[in-house]
Design an enzyme around this catalytic site. Structure first.
Site, PDB file in Angstrom:
ATOM      1  N   LYS A 186       0.824  -1.203   0.000  1.00 48.15           N
ATOM      2  CA  LYS A 186       0.000   0.000   0.000  1.00 48.15           C
ATOM      3  C   LYS A 186       0.873   1.274   0.000  1.00 48.15           C
ATOM      4  CE  LYS A 186      -4.218  -1.772   0.050  1.00 48.15           C
ATOM      5  NZ  LYS A 186      -4.230  -3.242   0.057  1.00 48.15           N
TER       6      LYS A 186
HETATM    7  C1  PLP Z   1      -5.601  -3.918   0.805  1.00 46.12           C
HETATM    8  C2  PLP Z   1      -7.073  -3.694   0.869  1.00 46.12           C
HETATM    9  C3  PLP Z   1      -7.841  -4.091   1.973  1.00 46.12           C
HETATM   10  C4  PLP Z   1      -7.322  -4.932   3.081  1.00 46.12           C
HETATM   11  O1  PLP Z   1      -6.144  -4.577   3.642  1.00 46.12           O
HETATM   12  P1  PLP Z   1      -5.135  -5.647   4.302  1.00 46.12           P
HETATM   13  O2  PLP Z   1      -4.275  -4.767   5.131  1.00 46.12           O
HETATM   14  O3  PLP Z   1      -4.386  -6.319   3.213  1.00 46.12           O
HETATM   15  O4  PLP Z   1      -5.962  -6.571   5.123  1.00 46.12           O
HETATM   16  C5  PLP Z   1      -9.187  -3.761   1.978  1.00 46.12           C
HETATM   17  N1  PLP Z   1      -9.753  -3.079   0.981  1.00 46.12           N
HETATM   18  C6  PLP Z   1      -9.054  -2.697  -0.104  1.00 46.12           C
HETATM   19  C7  PLP Z   1      -9.728  -1.922  -1.173  1.00 46.12           C
HETATM   20  C8  PLP Z   1      -7.699  -3.015  -0.207  1.00 46.12           C
HETATM   21  O5  PLP Z   1      -7.015  -2.669  -1.295  1.00 46.12           O
END
Ligand code: PLP
Length: 396
Positions: A186
């Site tokens: 992210k």
């Molecule tokens: C990455 C993501 C999540 C979940 O995040 P994690 O930290 O990987 O559990 C939820 N919603 C969206 C749109 C994402 O891209």
């Protein structure tokens, strides 16, 4: 896009502070931790950065959404409206609180189509959950107006859009609550982590307690805390929070690089008349982690994505992806779970064995997304822009 590209001495310093004390738990141990509180510091830094009242950090973005739903009182029998283009975590969280996902078409913003949202409202609808995909925003004015009119909760899944804004306000801070992910790929990373943000103190207090076994965190002795409600464990460790603390300080640098690079790619592609771009309800607020564009026909989009890959360029053709778009979510469509859904939920899910989404297909089948990395030199960006234009032209 991913903060892990810029992992350096700043992150090592913050992690070392924690390693020096050996206190990896975010709560308690007041003496031995020698004033090192990385999780608390990260929460404060996020609240300041996003100009929001309260931040609770947790173990993942999926945890953040789950905790937010609990804190907002979303549960069994409630319907939550969510988009067909997202990440599987969106429905995982809804199932985890026993609620029912109601999937709704996306439009050329690649997020919820407000008209489709309004058409999907029933007496059981409790919340609308826009997902700010690929670094940019849903049409929040329209969605907020619908939620206000029907007295619904607006929960923003801003997991992919940390640092993006809508009309000057940070994404995630506009609805009743917002969720972020700090997983490894992210905008900024904790390695694994997430955050719930809200301006509602009651929602924050519930999120804080729910993410740590219902502890009220009111006294100095955690062992003597009261438990006003049943919670769960979605805590983040101090080591993970330490990484995030160094990363959040780099956010503006990341956004600056992304916006500059994206503009170069977008300007280059603008010269091709058949290319159109994702509609951004507030282009100024785009965090620019991705460039998303459309070609007139599915066959052209497929050919362009293939040509981009052949030229060594990353190209996401989400229409075929089995994590992000409903078309290939077989486990979702068939309700394949390890145990069993509650009876009402099982019944509601029967619909997805047959339901089609032609309006979403018409958008997603023509869409290509290319990520914007942080580590490219100016020369590489220029070279990639040229290759991008050539790859797309070759498909027309
Ligand atoms: C990455 C993501 C999540 C979940 O995040 P994690 O930290 O990987 O559990 C939820 N919603 C969206 C749109 C994402 O891209």
């Amino acid at each position: 896009m991913p903060g892990y590209e810029f992992f350096g001495p700043e992150e090592r310093k913050e992690v070392n502070d924690v390693l020096e004390t050996g206190i990896f738990m975010r709560y308690g141990f007041d003496g031995p931790r020698k004033g090192i509180w990385k999780a608390k510091e990260l929460e404060q830094a996020i609240s300041e950065k996003l100009n929001v009242g309260y931040t609770q950090i947790v173990s993942s973005g999926t945890a953040a959404l789950t905790v937010a739903m609990q804190a907002l009182g979303i549960g069994a029998g409630d319907e939550v409206i969510m988009p067909t283009f997202t990440f599987v975590a969106s429905f995982e969280c809804i199932f985890s609180v026993g609620a029912t996902p109601v999937l709704v078409d996306v439009d050329d913003t690649l997020t919820l189509n407000p008209k489709a949202v309004e058409a999907a409202i029933t007496p059981r609808t409790k919340a609308v959950m826009p997902v700010h995909m690929c670094g940019a925003m849903a049409d929040l004015d329209a969605l907020k107006a619908i939620c206000d009119k029907h007295n619904l909760i607006l929960l923003e899944d801003a997991c992919q859009s940390f640092g993006a804004t809508y009309k000057g306000k940070a994404l995630g801070t506009i609805g009743h609550a917002g969720a972020f992910s700090f997983d490894f790929v992210k905008t900024i990373t904790c390695a694994e982590g997430g955050a719930i943000v809200t301006n509602d103190k009651d929602v924050y207090v519930k999120a804080d307690g729910y993410s740590d076994h219902g502890h009220d965190h009111l006294g100095v002795d955690r062992g003597a805390d009261l438990h006003p409600f049943i919670g769960y464990n979605f805590r983040i460790s101090e080591l993970h929070a330490a990484v995030g603390l160094a990363q959040v300080r780099k956010l503006d640098t990341f956004l600056g690089i992304q916006r500059k690079t994206k503009k170069i790619f977008k300007d280059a592609l603008s010269a091709i008349p058949q290319v159109s771009f994702r509609r951004l309800p507030d282009a100024e607020g785009d965090s620019a982690t991705f460039l998303a564009f459309f070609l007139p026909e599915e066959s052209q989009a497929r050919a362009a994505a293939a040509a981009m890959k052949a030229a060594g360029l990353p190209a996401f053709y989400w229409f075929d992806n089995n994590w992000h778009y409903i078309r290939n979510w077989e486990h979702f469509k068939q309700s394949t779970v390890l145990s069993r859904f509650a009876p009402g939920l099982q019944q509601a899910m029967e619909l997805y064995k047959v339901k089609q989404f032609p309006a979403s297909d018409a958008i997603m089948s023509r869409c290509i997304c290319t990520p914007i990395n942080l580590g490219w030199s100016d020369a590489e960006v220029a070279e990639r822009a040229e290759k991008l234009v050539n790859a797309v032209k070759s498909a027309l």
